[in-house]
Design a protein around this motif. Structure first.
Motif, short mmCIF file in Angstrom:
data_model
loop_
_atom_site.label_atom_id
_atom_site.label_comp_id
_atom_site.label_asym_id
_atom_site.label_seq_id
_atom_site.Cartn_x
_atom_site.Cartn_y
_atom_site.Cartn_z
N LEU A 51 -16.54 -45.07 73.94
CA LEU A 51 -15.57 -46.12 74.12
C LEU A 51 -14.46 -45.71 72.72
N VAL A 52 -15.41 -45.39 71.97
CA VAL A 52 -15.02 -44.94 70.66
C VAL A 52 -14.99 -43.23 70.82
N GLY A 53 -15.49 -42.67 71.44
CA GLY A 53 -15.71 -40.89 71.54
C GLY A 53 -14.04 -40.65 72.99
N SER A 54 -13.71 -41.46 73.39
CA SER A 54 -12.49 -41.83 74.78
C SER A 54 -11.06 -41.68 73.91
N ALA A 55 -11.06 -43.24 73.07
CA ALA A 55 -9.80 -43.14 71.92
C ALA A 55 -9.95 -41.87 70.94
N ARG A 110 -18.49 -45.63 58.74
CA ARG A 110 -19.14 -46.82 58.75
C ARG A 110 -18.48 -47.77 59.88
N PHE A 111 -19.17 -47.67 60.85
CA PHE A 111 -17.72 -48.29 61.57
C PHE A 111 -17.89 -49.83 61.84
N GLY A 112 -17.22 -50.60 61.80
CA GLY A 112 -17.16 -52.48 61.86
C GLY A 112 -17.04 -52.60 63.60
N VAL A 113 -17.24 -53.43 63.57
CA VAL A 113 -17.00 -53.97 64.89
C VAL A 113 -15.70 -53.51 65.45
N VAL A 114 -15.83 -52.54 66.47
CA VAL A 114 -14.55 -51.83 67.46
C VAL A 114 -14.52 -53.02 68.52
N LEU A 115 -12.81 -53.65 68.63
CA LEU A 115 -12.32 -54.28 69.04
C LEU A 115 -11.09 -53.55 70.12
N SER A 116 -11.40 -53.86 71.23
CA SER A 116 -10.52 -52.37 72.49
C SER A 116 -11.17 -53.80 74.26
N LYS A 117 -9.93 -53.46 74.49
CA LYS A 117 -9.68 -54.58 76.04
C LYS A 117 -10.80 -53.82 77.12
N GLN A 118 -11.46 -52.35 76.00
CA GLN A 118 -12.15 -51.07 77.58
C GLN A 118 -13.24 -50.72 77.15
N GLY A 119 -13.84 -51.78 76.05
CA GLY A 119 -15.21 -51.49 76.37
C GLY A 119 -15.88 -52.62 74.69
N GLY A 147 -21.61 -70.20 64.27
CA GLY A 147 -19.33 -69.36 63.86
C GLY A 147 -19.43 -69.68 61.83
N GLN A 148 -20.81 -69.23 61.06
CA GLN A 148 -19.96 -69.66 59.96
C GLN A 148 -20.48 -67.57 59.61
N GLN A 149 -21.11 -67.11 60.76
CA GLN A 149 -21.52 -65.56 59.86
C GLN A 149 -19.41 -64.62 59.92
N CYS A 150 -19.91 -63.95 58.48
CA CYS A 150 -19.05 -63.42 58.45
C CYS A 150 -18.37 -62.01 59.58
N PHE A 151 -17.55 -61.88 60.41
CA PHE A 151 -16.82 -61.07 61.42
C PHE A 151 -16.31 -59.56 60.63
N SER A 152 -16.76 -58.77 60.44
CA SER A 152 -15.48 -57.33 60.38
C SER A 152 -15.59 -56.40 61.61
N TRP A 153 -14.42 -56.22 61.37
CA TRP A 153 -13.77 -55.83 63.32
C TRP A 153 -13.09 -54.98 62.20
N ILE A 154 -12.60 -53.65 63.33
CA ILE A 154 -11.26 -53.13 63.40
C ILE A 154 -10.57 -52.63 64.70
N PHE A 183 -3.27 -52.67 62.18
CA PHE A 183 -3.39 -54.41 62.84
C PHE A 183 -4.61 -54.83 61.89
N ALA A 184 -4.06 -54.65 60.45
CA ALA A 184 -5.25 -55.57 59.27
C ALA A 184 -5.27 -57.22 59.67
N ASP A 185 -4.99 -58.03 60.48
CA ASP A 185 -5.44 -58.83 60.22
C ASP A 185 -5.57 -59.72 61.60
N ALA A 186 -6.84 -60.26 62.20
CA ALA A 186 -7.02 -60.71 63.56
C ALA A 186 -6.02 -60.88 64.53
N GLU A 187 -5.32 -61.98 64.21
CA GLU A 187 -4.24 -62.07 64.49
C GLU A 187 -3.57 -60.97 65.88
N SER A 188 -3.01 -60.00 64.58
CA SER A 188 -2.07 -59.43 64.97
C SER A 188 -2.31 -57.89 66.20
N SER A 189 -4.21 -57.47 65.72
CA SER A 189 -4.73 -56.77 66.07
C SER A 189 -4.86 -57.60 67.97
#
Length: 288
Positions: free
Chosen positions: A11-15, A149-158, A179-186, A273-279
């Protein structure tokens, strides 16, 4: 610039290949390049920059054998890269991936860990990151090394989002393990642009957190995903069910990470896309 991406067919390498190829000569190799130091040396012989992404997918069911594969695919491949680098006349700059699993688990999203936090966590993901980064630091002199250090990568491709989408589209989604755990993403596009930002500044070195500046509780992320898809989110996925599905690998989804990209922001990088809603809107609506 001649750029070689190792372990770059995912996923990351292809992008990254798509993003960087407009301005650089990019060559990509899968994990099979790590057959021997010789095959790695041949792959990187002309590279001015090497990006090391190789590693088995952690978002799978873990058992003792697969945990060893997760470990070896990162540690042993990086050792082999070091052996190959020793045979080169000229040493390239190195960017080596790691993960925000390095940091201790967060009680909530109120306290962020930035790059100046040096105390690692004590679970498997943290120990893996520590060992991976230690091998990376053996590769080249400090002035030629960047660790991302990558956060959880958001993509429709994987990745995590792609695995969540089917259930959410059918109205069967909800918070994971309470669902109480904090979720760090990109967002995958921000990750690609952040990597390009680092690549184009050869004076940069050291640790960079590649995660959006607004981590959030996983339950809130699930609600935003349902809202974006116009679907309800009342079907929680309990911890016992996660363990049935993923074994010890359930910790990937229950790990609480509150991470902040301090160095990128101080250097002037702007997240699109600094916030999850916009991403989520970008990935699931704008790109349709």
């Amino acid at each position: 610039m001649n750029i070689t991406i190792l372990g770059g067919t995912g996923l990351v390498g292809s992008a990254l290949q798509q993003q960087l190829s407009t301005q650089h000569r990019v060559t990509v190799f899968g994990r099979q390049v790590f057959r021997s130091p010789k095959t790695v040396m041949e792959a990187i012989a002309d590279a001015e920059l090497v990006i090391q992404l190789a590693g088995a997918n952690i978002g799978a069911r873990w058992n003792a054998i697969y945990k060893q594969e997760i470990w070896d695919s990162r540690i042993e491949s990086t050792k082999m890269l070091g052996q190959a680098l020793q045979k080169l006349d000229k040493t390239p700059r190195i960017i080596c991936a790691s993960a925000i699993g390095f940091y201790p688990q967060a009680d909530d999203c109120s306290r962020h860990y930035s790059e100046d936090h040096t105390q690692a966590g004590d679970d498997f993901l943290a120990k893996l990151s520590v060992a991976w980064e230690a091998e990376a630091q053996n590769l080249v002199d400090d002035e030629k090394l960047v660790i991302t250090r990558f956060g959880v990568v958001l993509s429709k491709q994987g990745g995590a989002l792609a695995k969540m989408l089917p259930a959410f589209k059918f109205g069967l989604g909800g918070p994971v393990a309470g669902g109480q755990q904090c979720f760090s993403w990109i967002d995958i596009d921000d990750l690609s642009h952040a990597m390009q930002f680092i690549i184009e500044r050869p004076e940069l070195r050291g640790i960079f957190n590649l995660s959006a500046p607004n981590p959030l509780p996983q339950k809130q992320f699930a609600n935003l995903l349902g809202k974006t898809l116009n679907r309800p989110t009342f079907m929680p996925l309990p911890l016992w069910q996660l363990k049935l599905m993923f074994g010890e690998g359930a910790q990937v989804l229950t790990h609480s990470s509150s991470v902040y990209p301090q160095r990128l922001l101080e250097l002037g990088f702007e997240f699109r896309f600094a916030d999850a809603e916009s991403s989520l809107r970008h990935l699931l609506i704008d790109l349709q």
